[in-house]
Motif scaffolding. Structure first.
Motif, PDB file in Angstrom:
ATOM      1  N   GLU B  59       1.127  -0.891  -0.348  1.00 48.04           N
ATOM      2  CA  GLU B  59      -0.110   0.086   0.006  1.00 48.04           C
ATOM      3  C   GLU B  59       0.688   1.242   0.148  1.00 48.04           C
ATOM      4  OE1 GLU B  59      -2.585  -0.143   3.514  1.00 48.04           O
ATOM      5  OE2 GLU B  59      -3.982  -0.866   1.392  1.00 48.04           O
ATOM      6  N   ARG B  60       2.008   1.283   0.868  1.00 46.49           N
ATOM      7  CA  ARG B  60       2.371   2.343   0.193  1.00 46.49           C
ATOM      8  C   ARG B  60       3.331   2.826  -0.976  1.00 46.49           C
ATOM      9  NH1 ARG B  60       5.494   5.092   5.089  1.00 46.49           N
ATOM     10  NH2 ARG B  60       7.522   5.065   3.914  1.00 46.49           N
ATOM     11  N   TYR B  63       0.813   4.325  -3.277  1.00 43.76           N
ATOM     12  CA  TYR B  63       0.905   5.793  -2.590  1.00 43.76           C
ATOM     13  C   TYR B  63       1.936   6.489  -3.759  1.00 43.76           C
ATOM     14  CZ  TYR B  63       2.614   9.383   0.351  1.00 43.76           C
ATOM     15  OH  TYR B  63       3.020  10.617   0.466  1.00 43.76           O
ATOM     16  N   ASP B  66       1.828   6.165  -7.309  1.00 39.09           N
ATOM     17  CA  ASP B  66       0.146   6.433  -8.132  1.00 39.09           C
ATOM     18  C   ASP B  66       1.133   7.968  -8.108  1.00 39.09           C
ATOM     19  OD1 ASP B  66      -2.475   7.215  -8.114  1.00 39.09           O
ATOM     20  OD2 ASP B  66      -1.825   8.782  -6.729  1.00 39.09           O
ATOM     21  N   ALA B  67       2.115   8.629  -7.277  1.00 37.09           N
ATOM     22  CA  ALA B  67       2.536  10.324  -7.288  1.00 37.09           C
ATOM     23  C   ALA B  67       2.945   9.811  -8.505  1.00 37.09           C
ATOM     24  CB  ALA B  67       2.509  10.687  -6.350  1.00 37.09           C
ATOM     25  N   LYS B 174     -22.046   9.894 -17.717  1.00 36.76           N
ATOM     26  CA  LYS B 174     -23.796  10.275 -17.035  1.00 36.76           C
ATOM     27  C   LYS B 174     -24.130  11.353 -18.111  1.00 36.76           C
ATOM     28  CE  LYS B 174     -25.359  12.685 -13.112  1.00 36.76           C
ATOM     29  NZ  LYS B 174     -25.132  13.602 -11.443  1.00 36.76           N
ATOM     30  N   ARG B 195     -24.879   5.305   2.309  1.00 35.87           N
ATOM     31  CA  ARG B 195     -23.430   6.217   2.759  1.00 35.87           C
ATOM     32  C   ARG B 195     -22.438   4.838   3.658  1.00 35.87           C
ATOM     33  NH1 ARG B 195     -22.579  12.618   2.964  1.00 35.87           N
ATOM     34  NH2 ARG B 195     -19.947  12.162   3.608  1.00 35.87           N
ATOM     35  N   ASP B 202     -15.370   6.773   3.326  1.00 36.09           N
ATOM     36  CA  ASP B 202     -16.916   6.694   3.139  1.00 36.09           C
ATOM     37  C   ASP B 202     -17.192   6.270   1.697  1.00 36.09           C
ATOM     38  OD1 ASP B 202     -18.086   8.403   5.271  1.00 36.09           O
ATOM     39  OD2 ASP B 202     -17.158  10.704   4.774  1.00 36.09           O
ATOM     40  N   PHE B 204     -19.712   5.494  -1.226  1.00 41.09           N
ATOM     41  CA  PHE B 204     -21.421   5.837  -1.879  1.00 41.09           C
ATOM     42  C   PHE B 204     -21.826   4.634  -2.794  1.00 41.09           C
ATOM     43  CE2 PHE B 204     -18.948   9.070  -0.486  1.00 41.09           C
ATOM     44  CZ  PHE B 204     -20.035   9.940   0.025  1.00 41.09           C
ATOM     45  N   PHE B 221     -15.328   5.679  -3.565  1.00 43.79           N
ATOM     46  CA  PHE B 221     -15.645   6.588  -2.733  1.00 43.79           C
ATOM     47  C   PHE B 221     -15.681   7.509  -3.154  1.00 43.79           C
ATOM     48  CE2 PHE B 221     -12.007   3.261  -1.601  1.00 43.79           C
ATOM     49  CZ  PHE B 221     -12.435   2.634  -0.624  1.00 43.79           C
ATOM     50  N   ASN B 222     -15.804   8.491  -3.937  1.00 48.23           N
ATOM     51  CA  ASN B 222     -16.808   9.528  -4.475  1.00 48.23           C
ATOM     52  C   ASN B 222     -18.091   9.114  -5.392  1.00 48.23           C
ATOM     53  OD1 ASN B 222     -16.535  11.569  -6.982  1.00 48.23           O
ATOM     54  ND2 ASN B 222     -15.152  12.178  -5.716  1.00 48.23           N
ATOM     55  N   LYS B 223     -18.779  10.512  -5.194  1.00 48.16           N
ATOM     56  CA  LYS B 223     -20.633   9.997  -5.454  1.00 48.16           C
ATOM     57  C   LYS B 223     -19.711  10.379  -6.657  1.00 48.16           C
ATOM     58  CE  LYS B 223     -23.823  12.447  -3.474  1.00 48.16           C
ATOM     59  NZ  LYS B 223     -24.889  13.077  -2.864  1.00 48.16           N
ATOM     60  N   LYS B 224     -19.493  10.957  -6.734  1.00 45.69           N
ATOM     61  CA  LYS B 224     -19.638  11.234  -8.503  1.00 45.69           C
ATOM     62  C   LYS B 224     -19.003  10.707  -9.723  1.00 45.69           C
ATOM     63  CE  LYS B 224     -19.132  16.250 -10.515  1.00 45.69           C
ATOM     64  NZ  LYS B 224     -17.186  17.053 -10.543  1.00 45.69           N
TER      65      LYS B 224
END
Lengths: 248, 248
Positions: B59-60, B63, B66-67, B174, B195, B202, B204, B221-224
């Protein structure tokens, strides 16, 4: 060759004033001054700029600098916190590179002195943060990744960021406000006031309602972060949070 | 010294099989094999791993990777499209590094062969994309930025990404669904079904409702982005979009 450019830039160039202002900021004299002029040229100012960069402004540099800065910060935290998990690192990174932090860093770097030189429009606080990103992008194009890392760590993070304060900072204002309202027996809701297009992107205007009364509003490209910003404003309005010096 | 490590890793090390699998993937024999073992160790698998990285998993590295990947892609596009504005570059970048693209790249790189070696759990499709990020993070720690750039561009982007197809790709499902519904005289709404917390964040669950009938649901993780995913699924269910081969 690079040395010659630097010498020219510092002593002879018509832009030697820019070179002399950049040196203490960057820790070196840039070889490619054009790219730094571009970094401080906001799109609202017409393109009288350098012929080598026709029809351009600092937005492309901001895009590049945003990415480079994100990676340098990610690595800096990765090495600084060898035992922390990815969740903590991600949170710390977003606290460090969020708009408000960058505006503050740009302020401390006194970038408004350079911005006012290359722009005719009124300077806004968010232009400072954007200029920080564009500056990182310019350093990257001028010198590459390794030198940019040295610049960011020594001339930005170590000088202007209090990392231990950031560790303690709880920037989840929505949950703080919710907790306060629960304790005080108040009812809090969020209301979407408007959804509109700004620079071709969706933008949201939300309000924090406490006991059905509008306490604060905020706008952002992301509804969640607009709610966070509105919650922070509401907490300031209610006197439960002290305003930071650098509100936009 | 590095050469000696490479020689040892390829011919003598107990992990020489890993070194030999990595070579065609990376274009070189890694000096630090431990970091690559870590890159393929999912947190669900207990830490029997390398003593140099106690209590850690990929996981580290995800991270960090990803960057680094985000910056390499940002620069690649910056240089590939010298006349495009920052809005176009940002969109292209997000199409390139989004979960689904990374899963597909990981699939084409056949990372499941390596993942299955270091994990006892059932492999999911999203583990492929995560492994791509972790692999980039590992290459970065092993070799630095410049070499990682060569790896990403030559061994990932040029091999497995069709950039011109991405230019044409409209991934705003969408708005496409909305347009289709307007043309067909149907009514479309989005409903937040739940949620909840997942890995302390969080999450959704949303549904796409067409004429008040639930057509598809999605979680994120993001509603959009959950709405986007649900819209895409709805379009596939309605037969107006052909399913890509790599749905999770």
């Amino acid at each position: 060759m690079r040395l010659l450019f630097k010498f020219y830039n510092y002593y002879l160039s018509p832009d030697k004033e820019l070179a002399r202002k950049l040196k203490p900021l960057l820790g070196y004299t840039p070889a490619n001054l054009g790219i730094f002029k571009l970094a401080f040229s906001h799109k609202s100012t017409s393109n009288s700029g350098d012929k080598a960069y026709p029809m351009q402004n600092n937005e492309r540099l901001e895009y590049l600098g945003d990415a480079v800065l994100g990676t340098i910060v990610a690595e800096y935290l990765f090495k600084k916190y060898p035992d922390s998990n990815e969740g903590f690192l991600t949170k710390m990174r977003s606290k460090l590179v969020k708009r408000k932090s960058l505006n503050r860093i740009g302020d401390k770097m006194e970038l408004e002195l350079l911005l006012s030189e290359y722009n005719t429009t009124r300077l806004s606080r968010s232009m400072l943060g954007n200029a920080v990103e564009a500056l990182v992008g310019a350093v990257y194009l001028d010198r590459g990744y390794a030198s940019t890392k040295i610049f960011v760590i020594n001339h930005m993070l170590r000088k202007y960021v209090n990392i231990h304060e950031l560790e303690r900072l709880d920037d989840n204002y929505k949950s703080q406000l919710l907790e306060w309202c629960q304790k005080s027996g108040k009812n809090v809701t969020y209301k979407l006031l408007a959804r509109y297009k700004f620079e071709k992107r969706d933008r949201f205007k939300v309000a924090v309602m406490i006991n059905n009364k509008r306490v604060a509003t905020a706008d952002d490209f992301n509804k969640k972060s607009a709610e966070q910003m509105a919650s922070e404003k509401a907490m300031i309005a209610l006197g439960i949070l002290i305003e930071e010096e650098d509100e936009d």
